[in-house]
Scaffold this motif. Sequence first.
Motif, PDB file in Angstrom:
ATOM      1  N   GLU A  35     -11.890  -8.347   0.989  1.00  0.00           N
ATOM      2  CA  GLU A  35     -12.279  -9.252  -0.097  1.00  0.00           C
ATOM      3  C   GLU A  35     -11.245 -10.335  -0.382  1.00  0.00           C
ATOM      4  O   GLU A  35     -11.611 -11.472  -0.707  1.00  0.00           O
ATOM      5  N   HIS A  36      -9.947 -10.007  -0.275  1.00  0.00           N
ATOM      6  CA  HIS A  36      -8.912 -10.948  -0.722  1.00  0.00           C
ATOM      7  C   HIS A  36      -8.052 -11.511   0.408  1.00  0.00           C
ATOM      8  O   HIS A  36      -7.255 -12.414   0.169  1.00  0.00           O
ATOM      9  N   ARG A  37      -8.134 -10.961   1.598  1.00  0.00           N
ATOM     10  CA  ARG A  37      -7.520 -11.517   2.795  1.00  0.00           C
ATOM     11  C   ARG A  37      -6.013 -11.787   2.644  1.00  0.00           C
ATOM     12  O   ARG A  37      -5.559 -12.928   2.779  1.00  0.00           O
ATOM     13  N   PRO A  38      -5.216 -10.758   2.397  1.00  0.00           N
ATOM     14  CA  PRO A  38      -3.755 -10.958   2.354  1.00  0.00           C
ATOM     15  C   PRO A  38      -3.239 -11.315   3.743  1.00  0.00           C
ATOM     16  O   PRO A  38      -3.883 -11.013   4.751  1.00  0.00           O
ATOM     17  N   ASP A  39      -2.071 -11.947   3.787  1.00  0.00           N
ATOM     18  CA  ASP A  39      -1.473 -12.310   5.076  1.00  0.00           C
ATOM     19  C   ASP A  39      -0.721 -11.137   5.695  1.00  0.00           C
ATOM     20  O   ASP A  39      -0.787 -10.913   6.903  1.00  0.00           O
ATOM     21  N   VAL A  40       0.015 -10.411   4.852  1.00  0.00           N
ATOM     22  CA  VAL A  40       0.846  -9.299   5.314  1.00  0.00           C
ATOM     23  C   VAL A  40       0.533  -8.068   4.477  1.00  0.00           C
ATOM     24  O   VAL A  40       0.371  -8.162   3.257  1.00  0.00           O
ATOM     25  N   ILE A  41       0.443  -6.918   5.135  1.00  0.00           N
ATOM     26  CA  ILE A  41       0.226  -5.654   4.433  1.00  0.00           C
ATOM     27  C   ILE A  41       1.392  -4.723   4.736  1.00  0.00           C
ATOM     28  O   ILE A  41       1.671  -4.422   5.899  1.00  0.00           O
ATOM     29  N   LEU A  42       2.088  -4.291   3.692  1.00  0.00           N
ATOM     30  CA  LEU A  42       3.158  -3.299   3.817  1.00  0.00           C
ATOM     31  C   LEU A  42       2.524  -1.938   3.578  1.00  0.00           C
ATOM     32  O   LEU A  42       2.121  -1.621   2.456  1.00  0.00           O
ATOM     33  N   LEU A  43       2.443  -1.121   4.622  1.00  0.00           N
ATOM     34  CA  LEU A  43       1.647   0.108   4.594  1.00  0.00           C
ATOM     35  C   LEU A  43       2.522   1.340   4.757  1.00  0.00           C
ATOM     36  O   LEU A  43       3.236   1.474   5.755  1.00  0.00           O
ATOM     37  N   ASP A  44       2.453   2.240   3.782  1.00  0.00           N
ATOM     38  CA  ASP A  44       3.193   3.497   3.844  1.00  0.00           C
ATOM     39  C   ASP A  44       2.636   4.390   4.951  1.00  0.00           C
ATOM     40  O   ASP A  44       1.425   4.596   5.039  1.00  0.00           O
ATOM     41  N   LEU A  45       3.519   4.939   5.776  1.00  0.00           N
ATOM     42  CA  LEU A  45       3.083   5.828   6.859  1.00  0.00           C
ATOM     43  C   LEU A  45       2.532   7.143   6.325  1.00  0.00           C
ATOM     44  O   LEU A  45       1.628   7.738   6.913  1.00  0.00           O
ATOM     45  N   GLY A  46       3.053   7.597   5.189  1.00  0.00           N
ATOM     46  CA  GLY A  46       2.689   8.919   4.685  1.00  0.00           C
ATOM     47  C   GLY A  46       1.621   8.909   3.614  1.00  0.00           C
ATOM     48  O   GLY A  46       1.703   9.678   2.651  1.00  0.00           O
ATOM     49  N   LEU A  47       0.614   8.090   3.761  1.00  0.00           N
ATOM     50  CA  LEU A  47      -0.442   8.005   2.756  1.00  0.00           C
ATOM     51  C   LEU A  47      -1.252   9.298   2.679  1.00  0.00           C
ATOM     52  O   LEU A  47      -1.566   9.891   3.706  1.00  0.00           O
ATOM     53  N   PRO A  48      -1.634   9.718   1.471  1.00  0.00           N
ATOM     54  CA  PRO A  48      -2.579  10.830   1.354  1.00  0.00           C
ATOM     55  C   PRO A  48      -3.983  10.330   1.680  1.00  0.00           C
ATOM     56  O   PRO A  48      -4.221   9.123   1.743  1.00  0.00           O
ATOM     57  N   VAL A  57       0.856  -1.187   0.000  1.00  0.00           N
ATOM     58  CA  VAL A  57       0.000   0.000   0.000  1.00  0.00           C
ATOM     59  C   VAL A  57       0.891   1.236   0.000  1.00  0.00           C
ATOM     60  O   VAL A  57       1.487   1.600   1.015  1.00  0.00           O
ATOM     61  N   ASP A  58       1.003   1.883  -1.159  1.00  0.00           N
ATOM     62  CA  ASP A  58       1.833   3.074  -1.289  1.00  0.00           C
ATOM     63  C   ASP A  58       1.337   3.867  -2.489  1.00  0.00           C
ATOM     64  O   ASP A  58       0.978   3.280  -3.505  1.00  0.00           O
ATOM     65  N   ASP A  59       1.300   5.184  -2.371  1.00  0.00           N
ATOM     66  CA  ASP A  59       0.786   5.994  -3.473  1.00  0.00           C
ATOM     67  C   ASP A  59       1.839   6.284  -4.542  1.00  0.00           C
ATOM     68  O   ASP A  59       1.532   6.927  -5.551  1.00  0.00           O
ATOM     69  N   GLU A  93      -1.026  -4.809  -5.156  1.00  0.00           N
ATOM     70  CA  GLU A  93      -0.697  -3.399  -4.959  1.00  0.00           C
ATOM     71  C   GLU A  93      -1.961  -2.542  -4.962  1.00  0.00           C
ATOM     72  O   GLU A  93      -2.846  -2.753  -5.789  1.00  0.00           O
ATOM     73  N   VAL A  94      -2.025  -1.585  -4.041  1.00  0.00           N
ATOM     74  CA  VAL A  94      -3.037  -0.527  -4.077  1.00  0.00           C
ATOM     75  C   VAL A  94      -2.355   0.768  -3.677  1.00  0.00           C
ATOM     76  O   VAL A  94      -1.252   0.758  -3.110  1.00  0.00           O
ATOM     77  N   ALA A  95      -3.009   1.900  -3.963  1.00  0.00           N
ATOM     78  CA  ALA A  95      -2.366   3.197  -3.762  1.00  0.00           C
ATOM     79  C   ALA A  95      -2.930   4.002  -2.598  1.00  0.00           C
ATOM     80  O   ALA A  95      -2.470   5.121  -2.360  1.00  0.00           O
ATOM     81  N   SER A  96      -3.909   3.475  -1.857  1.00  0.00           N
ATOM     82  CA  SER A  96      -4.511   4.276  -0.780  1.00  0.00           C
ATOM     83  C   SER A  96      -4.984   3.382   0.353  1.00  0.00           C
ATOM     84  O   SER A  96      -5.193   2.174   0.181  1.00  0.00           O
ATOM     85  N   GLY A  97      -5.187   4.010   1.516  1.00  0.00           N
ATOM     86  CA  GLY A  97      -5.721   3.285   2.654  1.00  0.00           C
ATOM     87  C   GLY A  97      -7.135   2.809   2.405  1.00  0.00           C
ATOM     88  O   GLY A  97      -7.516   1.716   2.831  1.00  0.00           O
ATOM     89  N   GLU A  98      -7.925   3.625   1.709  1.00  0.00           N
ATOM     90  CA  GLU A  98      -9.303   3.247   1.401  1.00  0.00           C
ATOM     91  C   GLU A  98      -9.340   1.972   0.564  1.00  0.00           C
ATOM     92  O   GLU A  98     -10.118   1.049   0.842  1.00  0.00           O
ATOM     93  N   ASP A  99      -8.475   1.910  -0.470  1.00  0.00           N
ATOM     94  CA  ASP A  99      -8.420   0.715  -1.314  1.00  0.00           C
ATOM     95  C   ASP A  99      -7.897  -0.490  -0.534  1.00  0.00           C
ATOM     96  O   ASP A  99      -8.320  -1.629  -0.765  1.00  0.00           O
ATOM     97  N   ALA A 100      -6.976  -0.248   0.383  1.00  0.00           N
ATOM     98  CA  ALA A 100      -6.424  -1.345   1.191  1.00  0.00           C
ATOM     99  C   ALA A 100      -7.506  -1.992   2.048  1.00  0.00           C
ATOM    100  O   ALA A 100      -7.541  -3.220   2.207  1.00  0.00           O
ATOM    101  N   ILE A 101      -8.394  -1.178   2.595  1.00  0.00           N
ATOM    102  CA  ILE A 101      -9.471  -1.705   3.439  1.00  0.00           C
ATOM    103  C   ILE A 101     -10.394  -2.604   2.635  1.00  0.00           C
ATOM    104  O   ILE A 101     -10.759  -3.707   3.067  1.00  0.00           O
TER     105      ILE A 101
END
Length: 226
Positions: free
Chosen positions: A59-72, A21-23, A46-54
């Motif tokens: 829906e797809h239940r990933p095991d690990v999420i790499l999440l950017d701290l500085g998301l817009p 998850v990174d823009d 890959e997704v570009a936003s927190g909203e898309d990550a949720i």
Amino acid sequence: MDCIHRDHYKGRITMIRVLIVDDHELVRAGLRRILEESPEIGDIYEVASGEDAIDFNREHRPDVILLDLGLPGMSAFEATRRLVHARRSVRVIILATHAKSPYPTRMLDEGARGYLTKDCDAAELMEAIHSVCANTTYIGAEAAKQLALSILPGTAESPFDGLSTREMEVMLKLTEGDRVPDIASKLCLSPKTIATYKYRIYDKLGTRSEVDLLRMAMRYGLLEAS
């Protein structure tokens, strides 16, 4: 490793499924290349936003999420909170440009299982993924150093340590130039509540405006000068 499991119906091993998850497309591409070199990593999304990550998490239940701290948009605080609330088994690893207090502690409080700075090498990234899949919290070398320094006797505390997690979220949105109604919409709170947070932050930090907040955040290393 808990993230590696067997499909009981088809009798095959399912490898670790990772969501990035990174823009920034270049950042996602770089992380993908690292992950593709590991035989234990399966599907990479890959997704570009927190909203898309949720939505993707549900829906797809990933095991690990790499999440950017500085998301817009939706903050990493809110995204982590919602991701973990929706699926307690998901492992969120925060990727940040720095490890300044109080970010690592606050993100772990929200349910993140790991915290890394983006200058970590590929080996440390994979070590973090393996650790969280084994139900162990992973703190990167730089974040661990900052946490250790913050508890040393005589160490000056950051004024931001006195802010609650929600106040941190609002403060960051203010430094990004967001107006109160916009912040309220992003955090699903009323404008009146956000205004209350805003002036509480001013009071705690001894600031009078968004410009003062921005200067203080930059002075303490929470934001980078552009």
